[in-house]
Design a protein around this motif. Structure first.
Motif, PDB file in Angstrom:
ATOM      1  N   MET A   1       0.828  -1.178   0.000  1.00 29.78           N
ATOM      2  CA  MET A   1       0.000   0.000   0.000  1.00 29.78           C
ATOM      3  C   MET A   1       0.872   1.240   0.000  1.00 29.78           C
ATOM      4  O   MET A   1       1.938   1.237   0.571  1.00 29.78           O
ATOM      5  CB  MET A   1      -0.840   0.034   1.275  1.00 29.78           C
ATOM      6  CG  MET A   1      -2.234  -0.375   1.092  1.00 29.78           C
ATOM      7  SD  MET A   1      -3.132  -0.134   2.649  1.00 29.78           S
ATOM      8  CE  MET A   1      -4.379  -1.289   2.306  1.00 29.78           C
ATOM      9  N   LYS A   2       0.371   2.278  -0.593  1.00 23.83           N
ATOM     10  CA  LYS A   2       1.068   3.555  -0.573  1.00 23.83           C
ATOM     11  C   LYS A   2       0.261   4.524   0.273  1.00 23.83           C
ATOM     12  O   LYS A   2      -0.957   4.497   0.284  1.00 23.83           O
ATOM     13  CB  LYS A   2       1.243   4.096  -1.977  1.00 23.83           C
ATOM     14  CG  LYS A   2       2.099   3.190  -2.843  1.00 23.83           C
ATOM     15  CD  LYS A   2       3.112   3.958  -3.589  1.00 23.83           C
ATOM     16  CE  LYS A   2       3.848   3.033  -4.523  1.00 23.83           C
ATOM     17  NZ  LYS A   2       5.165   2.756  -4.122  1.00 23.83           N
ATOM     18  N   GLY A   3       0.966   5.381   0.983  1.00 21.72           N
ATOM     19  CA  GLY A   3       0.316   6.366   1.825  1.00 21.72           C
ATOM     20  C   GLY A   3       1.354   7.192   2.542  1.00 21.72           C
ATOM     21  O   GLY A   3       2.319   7.639   1.922  1.00 21.72           O
ATOM     22  N   GLU A  73      -3.741   7.854   2.100  1.00 18.22           N
ATOM     23  CA  GLU A  73      -3.940   9.298   1.948  1.00 18.22           C
ATOM     24  C   GLU A  73      -5.281   9.737   2.535  1.00 18.22           C
ATOM     25  O   GLU A  73      -5.352  10.739   3.256  1.00 18.22           O
ATOM     26  CB  GLU A  73      -3.862   9.698   0.471  1.00 18.22           C
ATOM     27  CG  GLU A  73      -3.966  11.192   0.265  1.00 18.22           C
ATOM     28  CD  GLU A  73      -3.721  11.613  -1.171  1.00 18.22           C
ATOM     29  OE1 GLU A  73      -3.712  12.829  -1.404  1.00 18.22           O
ATOM     30  OE2 GLU A  73      -3.534  10.749  -2.056  1.00 18.22           O
ATOM     31  N   ALA A  74      -6.343   8.964   2.274  1.00 18.89           N
ATOM     32  CA  ALA A  74      -7.672   9.313   2.793  1.00 18.89           C
ATOM     33  C   ALA A  74      -7.700   9.260   4.326  1.00 18.89           C
ATOM     34  O   ALA A  74      -8.285  10.131   4.978  1.00 18.89           O
ATOM     35  CB  ALA A  74      -8.735   8.385   2.207  1.00 18.89           C
ATOM     36  N   GLU A  75      -7.071   8.221   4.913  1.00 22.31           N
ATOM     37  CA  GLU A  75      -7.032   8.099   6.371  1.00 22.31           C
ATOM     38  C   GLU A  75      -6.260   9.258   6.996  1.00 22.31           C
ATOM     39  O   GLU A  75      -6.676   9.828   8.008  1.00 22.31           O
ATOM     40  CB  GLU A  75      -6.375   6.773   6.776  1.00 22.31           C
ATOM     41  CG  GLU A  75      -7.205   5.556   6.451  1.00 22.31           C
ATOM     42  CD  GLU A  75      -6.423   4.260   6.596  1.00 22.31           C
ATOM     43  OE1 GLU A  75      -7.081   3.210   6.731  1.00 22.31           O
ATOM     44  OE2 GLU A  75      -5.164   4.269   6.565  1.00 22.31           O
ATOM     45  N   CYS A  76      -5.137   9.606   6.374  1.00 20.65           N
ATOM     46  CA  CYS A  76      -4.310  10.700   6.883  1.00 20.65           C
ATOM     47  C   CYS A  76      -5.084  12.017   6.838  1.00 20.65           C
ATOM     48  O   CYS A  76      -5.111  12.766   7.822  1.00 20.65           O
ATOM     49  CB  CYS A  76      -3.023  10.791   6.066  1.00 20.65           C
ATOM     50  SG  CYS A  76      -1.803  11.908   6.781  1.00 20.65           S
ATOM     51  N   ASP A  77      -5.728  12.284   5.717  1.00 24.29           N
ATOM     52  CA  ASP A  77      -6.525  13.510   5.583  1.00 24.29           C
ATOM     53  C   ASP A  77      -7.634  13.554   6.625  1.00 24.29           C
ATOM     54  O   ASP A  77      -7.874  14.587   7.250  1.00 24.29           O
ATOM     55  CB  ASP A  77      -7.130  13.617   4.182  1.00 24.29           C
ATOM     56  CG  ASP A  77      -6.079  13.878   3.105  1.00 24.29           C
ATOM     57  OD1 ASP A  77      -4.924  14.247   3.445  1.00 24.29           O
ATOM     58  OD2 ASP A  77      -6.405  13.692   1.917  1.00 24.29           O
ATOM     59  N   GLY A 100       2.840  -2.484   4.368  1.00 24.14           N
ATOM     60  CA  GLY A 100       2.062  -3.693   4.157  1.00 24.14           C
ATOM     61  C   GLY A 100       2.421  -4.726   5.199  1.00 24.14           C
ATOM     62  O   GLY A 100       3.194  -4.470   6.115  1.00 24.14           O
ATOM     63  N   LEU A 101       1.875  -5.907   5.056  1.00 22.99           N
ATOM     64  CA  LEU A 101       2.146  -7.016   5.968  1.00 22.99           C
ATOM     65  C   LEU A 101       2.932  -8.091   5.227  1.00 22.99           C
ATOM     66  O   LEU A 101       2.726  -8.308   4.041  1.00 22.99           O
ATOM     67  CB  LEU A 101       0.838  -7.615   6.480  1.00 22.99           C
ATOM     68  CG  LEU A 101      -0.047  -6.720   7.319  1.00 22.99           C
ATOM     69  CD1 LEU A 101      -1.398  -7.387   7.579  1.00 22.99           C
ATOM     70  CD2 LEU A 101       0.648  -6.389   8.630  1.00 22.99           C
TER      71      LEU A 101
END
Length: 108
Positions: A1-3, A73-77, A100-101
């Motif tokens: 995942m990217k973030g 990105e959505a969680e951070c925002d 990631g895991l």
């Protein structure tokens, strides 16, 4: 995942809604369904106002505290927006990250 890796900085003596601010933020992360948060206590440091913060044997109230999170990105925002709405004064660092895991699922 990217973030992002989001690091929030505070001190042990800061409070919000009657709780230690760092504990309140970790509980907020759980309430928001985020995948995890790690609370780290620091030994010493200084902030933008050049005030020295440290952990002392007899007095830990000014001890630096960091909350680390790996977020999309959505969680951070969403988290930053919620903290802004709550009027929580914080310094933060937001760094692009891949996360990631690996291996077998972990318990806990």
């Amino acid at each position: 995942m990217k973030g992002y890796q989001l690091t929030l900085y505070t001190q042990q003596n800061r409070r919000h809604e009657g709780k230690m601010l760092a504990d309140w933020i970790v509980a907020l992360a759980m309430e928001m369904g985020l995948r995890g948060a790690t609370l780290v206590s620091g030994i010493e440091g200084f902030g933008h106002n050049r005030q020295f913060h440290s952990h002392h044997f007899f007095e830990m109230a000014d001890q630096p505290m960091l909350i680390l999170l790996a977020l999309t990105e959505a969680e951070c925002d969403a988290l930053l927006q919620r903290l802004e709405q709550e009027g929580v004064p914080l310094f933060y660092v937001k760094v692009p990250a891949e996360f990631g895991l690996m291996g077998s699922p972990l318990d806990g």
